[in-house]
Design a protein around this motif. Sequence first.
Motif, PDB file in Angstrom:
ATOM      1  N   VAL A 119       0.826  -1.207   0.000  1.00 24.08           N
ATOM      2  CA  VAL A 119       0.000   0.000   0.000  1.00 24.08           C
ATOM      3  C   VAL A 119       0.863   1.261   0.000  1.00 24.08           C
ATOM      4  O   VAL A 119       0.425   2.320   0.415  1.00 24.08           O
ATOM      5  CB  VAL A 119      -0.969   0.016   1.197  1.00 24.08           C
ATOM      6  CG1 VAL A 119      -1.980  -1.095   1.069  1.00 24.08           C
ATOM      7  CG2 VAL A 119      -0.222  -0.114   2.528  1.00 24.08           C
ATOM      8  N   GLY A 120       2.064   1.141  -0.491  1.00 22.01           N
ATOM      9  CA  GLY A 120       2.976   2.282  -0.472  1.00 22.01           C
ATOM     10  C   GLY A 120       2.822   3.263  -1.609  1.00 22.01           C
ATOM     11  O   GLY A 120       3.574   4.232  -1.685  1.00 22.01           O
ATOM     12  N   LYS A 121       1.876   3.034  -2.520  1.00 20.23           N
ATOM     13  CA  LYS A 121       1.707   3.925  -3.667  1.00 20.23           C
ATOM     14  C   LYS A 121       0.372   4.659  -3.566  1.00 20.23           C
ATOM     15  O   LYS A 121      -0.702   4.050  -3.624  1.00 20.23           O
ATOM     16  CB  LYS A 121       1.771   3.126  -4.968  1.00 20.23           C
ATOM     17  CG  LYS A 121       3.124   2.461  -5.196  1.00 20.23           C
ATOM     18  CD  LYS A 121       3.138   1.673  -6.497  1.00 20.23           C
ATOM     19  CE  LYS A 121       4.473   1.000  -6.710  1.00 20.23           C
ATOM     20  NZ  LYS A 121       4.508   0.211  -7.962  1.00 20.23           N
ATOM     21  N   TYR A 122       0.433   5.976  -3.465  1.00 20.86           N
ATOM     22  CA  TYR A 122      -0.763   6.787  -3.256  1.00 20.86           C
ATOM     23  C   TYR A 122      -1.761   6.650  -4.401  1.00 20.86           C
ATOM     24  O   TYR A 122      -2.967   6.497  -4.168  1.00 20.86           O
ATOM     25  CB  TYR A 122      -0.368   8.254  -3.091  1.00 20.86           C
ATOM     26  CG  TYR A 122      -1.559   9.181  -2.959  1.00 20.86           C
ATOM     27  CD1 TYR A 122      -2.323   9.185  -1.795  1.00 20.86           C
ATOM     28  CD2 TYR A 122      -1.920  10.046  -3.990  1.00 20.86           C
ATOM     29  CE1 TYR A 122      -3.427  10.024  -1.664  1.00 20.86           C
ATOM     30  CE2 TYR A 122      -3.012  10.884  -3.865  1.00 20.86           C
ATOM     31  CZ  TYR A 122      -3.764  10.877  -2.705  1.00 20.86           C
ATOM     32  OH  TYR A 122      -4.843  11.705  -2.589  1.00 20.86           O
ATOM     33  N   GLU A 123      -1.290   6.668  -5.639  1.00 20.25           N
ATOM     34  CA  GLU A 123      -2.198   6.639  -6.776  1.00 20.25           C
ATOM     35  C   GLU A 123      -3.010   5.345  -6.819  1.00 20.25           C
ATOM     36  O   GLU A 123      -4.151   5.342  -7.270  1.00 20.25           O
ATOM     37  CB  GLU A 123      -1.415   6.804  -8.091  1.00 20.25           C
ATOM     38  CG  GLU A 123      -0.895   8.221  -8.311  1.00 20.25           C
ATOM     39  CD  GLU A 123      -2.008   9.260  -8.296  1.00 20.25           C
ATOM     40  OE1 GLU A 123      -3.072   8.991  -8.882  1.00 20.25           O
ATOM     41  OE2 GLU A 123      -1.814  10.330  -7.688  1.00 20.25           O
ATOM     42  N   GLU A 124      -2.419   4.253  -6.346  1.00 21.51           N
ATOM     43  CA  GLU A 124      -3.119   2.968  -6.384  1.00 21.51           C
ATOM     44  C   GLU A 124      -4.052   2.773  -5.197  1.00 21.51           C
ATOM     45  O   GLU A 124      -5.060   2.075  -5.304  1.00 21.51           O
ATOM     46  CB  GLU A 124      -2.097   1.823  -6.421  1.00 21.51           C
ATOM     47  CG  GLU A 124      -1.299   1.764  -7.715  1.00 21.51           C
ATOM     48  CD  GLU A 124      -0.360   0.576  -7.745  1.00 21.51           C
ATOM     49  OE1 GLU A 124      -0.589  -0.392  -6.986  1.00 21.51           O
ATOM     50  OE2 GLU A 124       0.601   0.608  -8.534  1.00 21.51           O
ATOM     51  N   PHE A 125      -3.727   3.383  -4.047  1.00 19.11           N
ATOM     52  CA  PHE A 125      -4.466   3.083  -2.825  1.00 19.11           C
ATOM     53  C   PHE A 125      -5.074   4.309  -2.150  1.00 19.11           C
ATOM     54  O   PHE A 125      -5.485   4.232  -1.002  1.00 19.11           O
ATOM     55  CB  PHE A 125      -3.540   2.346  -1.839  1.00 19.11           C
ATOM     56  CG  PHE A 125      -3.099   1.015  -2.346  1.00 19.11           C
ATOM     57  CD1 PHE A 125      -3.941  -0.079  -2.267  1.00 19.11           C
ATOM     58  CD2 PHE A 125      -1.847   0.857  -2.909  1.00 19.11           C
ATOM     59  CE1 PHE A 125      -3.535  -1.319  -2.758  1.00 19.11           C
ATOM     60  CE2 PHE A 125      -1.431  -0.376  -3.386  1.00 19.11           C
ATOM     61  CZ  PHE A 125      -2.281  -1.463  -3.315  1.00 19.11           C
ATOM     62  N   ARG A 126      -5.177   5.426  -2.893  1.00 16.48           N
ATOM     63  CA  ARG A 126      -5.684   6.638  -2.265  1.00 16.48           C
ATOM     64  C   ARG A 126      -7.129   6.511  -1.803  1.00 16.48           C
ATOM     65  O   ARG A 126      -7.563   7.232  -0.900  1.00 16.48           O
ATOM     66  CB  ARG A 126      -5.560   7.811  -3.243  1.00 16.48           C
ATOM     67  CG  ARG A 126      -6.313   7.639  -4.547  1.00 16.48           C
ATOM     68  CD  ARG A 126      -6.069   8.816  -5.469  1.00 16.48           C
ATOM     69  NE  ARG A 126      -6.709   8.645  -6.774  1.00 16.48           N
ATOM     70  CZ  ARG A 126      -6.640   9.543  -7.755  1.00 16.48           C
ATOM     71  NH1 ARG A 126      -5.978  10.661  -7.561  1.00 16.48           N
ATOM     72  NH2 ARG A 126      -7.237   9.312  -8.891  1.00 16.48           N
TER      73      ARG A 126
END
Length: 246
Positions: free
Chosen positions: A235-242
């Motif tokens: 879950v370290g990528k904002y665009e994928e998990f915002r």
Amino acid sequence: MNKQNDNNTPRVTAMVFAAGLGTRLYPLTASRPKAMVRYQGKPLIEWALEKMAAAGVRDVIVNVHHFADQIIDFVRGYPFDGRIRISDERAYLRDTAGGLKFAEPLCGDSDLLLLYNVDILSTIDLRKMLAHHIDTGADVTLAVRQRQTARYLVFNQDDMRLCGWKNIKTGEEIMPVEPARPVDLAFSGIHVLNRSFVDQIPSVEKHSLTPLYLQNADHFRVLGYQHQEDDWMDVGKYEEFRNVLT
């Protein structure tokens, strides 16, 4: 599982890597560390500590750097049945190998080290992974699975021994051992290693573990542990998990 008992169960210390800047999660990390970003109402550090407790690990180290005080305050108030110690990297961010080497004095007399990235959420059974590590006589065990990524670890299918690494976008390859039957698998950010392997970490302030695993693949048993049936998220990528993180 952190104490040697009558049946010689190895002592385990876990280290949760929580010191990163969380740049991939910006703007959520503009005023807090990624460990304090919330998923389903709980900060990521709490999810990680719950995994340690479920695995029976009672001795945990958490490294800190970015907005370190927020993690320290949370840990101090967290009802953990065991001991949580802080490895303070506020002066210098050391990456995974450097961070582990810096934290080694906190590991006491542990035989095994369980390393866990704080931005990983998974249903993986860490007890089974630890038992697998012991049963196979591995020096290092890497949790791996089939998933799409740019960078893969290359294993020999027959014995799951690490042979190399490849970047499919750049074409770069590192192959210290030629695999008889290669299989490309993605690393899941969870590893178990024998305490003695820490001796292979050079005395430099910043270093990553993956290159060390590759450098030692020809004379240490660095094995893959497949956990394909488990749920897993980075879950370290904002665009994928915002939409699921707060």
